[in-house]
Design an enzyme around this catalytic site. Structure first.
Site: not given
Ligand code: SAM
Length: 290
Positions: A36, A67, A162
């Site tokens: 990425q 979070h 996540d």
């Protein structure tokens, strides 16, 4: 608005036809890893933050909202979370929140991008706060889909997903599929709990419902919630699932008592916040073009 006042900015999509412009003060590092595009920047009014493939992932100013909301409803709903698996969460902030529970004996964190994790260790210390070096941490660099296939059964009390958005980069898409959630159920103990970030039900209602239906096809108790994240400029959805525990049945007093007994300190999450999370309806934009 004349574009030249924007100077250095990140222009990202909230929805297919809705754009957010966030001004950047300076770029700390910008490179492409094997997986990425990674930009670690200082925003004009969000502090330091991480951008992946042009999408803001987390910022110093408000990462705690995301979070804490991702981690604590699941870990607090479980009566005694000892073994936790995190897939994704490259900044280390999810790991930081998991390790706050003194019941946790081991936290296995699996992220596909080792280069990103090394950059996080160097530039995002306020996110991980040393959690990568906690003796309970086991950091594995692997595709989460590959890792889970090889993982043993009934090993974890909680699995926290996540990942980049379900409508985001290709590398995470398969970790929102029914097949993947079946693997998650297999590695969870019978009373285990899974939670995943699920992007935006408002801007991507069809993608969100795809994820929700996949979770519902594997788990019997599925609850949904969302939080407004200023840096995202939209509400971020979460889906929590189990075949044993229902987070909406916990009273604020029980949540606070568990946080106290586990010495968990938070900026936002507490018993009242937990209750409120599950009282807000899930929003879908009928004009969305996802
Ligand atoms: N979405 C969160 C947010 O909005 O704040 C942040 C997520 S975190 C930065 C996304 C992580 O998922 C990254 O560290 C990325 O490397 C990881 N990831 C993406 N695809 C993955 C895969 N197939 N297996 C493991 N980790 C993956």
């Amino acid at each position: 608005m004349s574009l030249d006042i924007l100077g250095l900015s990140v222009v990202e999509t909230a929805g297919r036809n809705t754009f957010i412009i966030t001004k950047i003060r300076r770029v700390l590092i910008s490179l492409r890893t094997k997986y990425q595009r990674v930009d670690i920047v200082e925003f004009e009014e969000f502090g330091r933050g991480l951008i992946l493939d042009g999408l803001i992932q987390s910022t110093e100013a408000d990462e705690f909202i995301y979070h804490e909301s991702l981690v604590h409803p699941a870990l607090t709903t479980h009566p005694n979370p000892k073994e936790v698996l995190i897939i994704g969460g490259g900044e280390g902030a999810t790991l930081r929140e998991v390790l706050k529970h003194n019941t946790v004996k081991s936290a296995v964190m699996v992220d596909i991008d080792g280069e990103l994790v090394e950059l996080a260790k160097k530039y995002l210390d306020f996110m991980h706060k040393g959690s990568f070096y906690d003796p309970r941490t086991k950091l594995i660099i692997s595709d989460g889909a590959e890792f889970i296939k090889k993982e043993g059964s009934s090993k974890y009390d909680v699995v926290v997903l996540d990942l980049t958005d379900p409508y985001g980069p290709e590398i995470a898409r398969k970790l929102y599929s029914r097949e993947f959630y079946e693997e998650v159920r297999r590695v969870l103990r019978d009373d285990g709990i899974m939670v995943t970030q699920a992007g935006s039900s408002f801007f991507y209602p069809r993608v969100y419902d795809y994820v929700l239906n996949n979770v519902k096809s594997v788990f019997s108790i599925v609850r949904e919630y969302w939080v407004w994240v200023p840096a995202f400029a939209y509400a971020c959805n979460f889906i929590i699932a189990s075949n044993k525990y229902d987070p909406t049945l916990l009273t604020p007093e029980e949540v606070d008592s568990r946080l106290r007994s586990r010495s968990v300190k938070t900026l936002l999450y507490n018993g009242k916040y937990h209750k409120a999370l599950f009282m807000t309806p899930i929003l879908r934009n009928k004009f969305s073009k996802d």
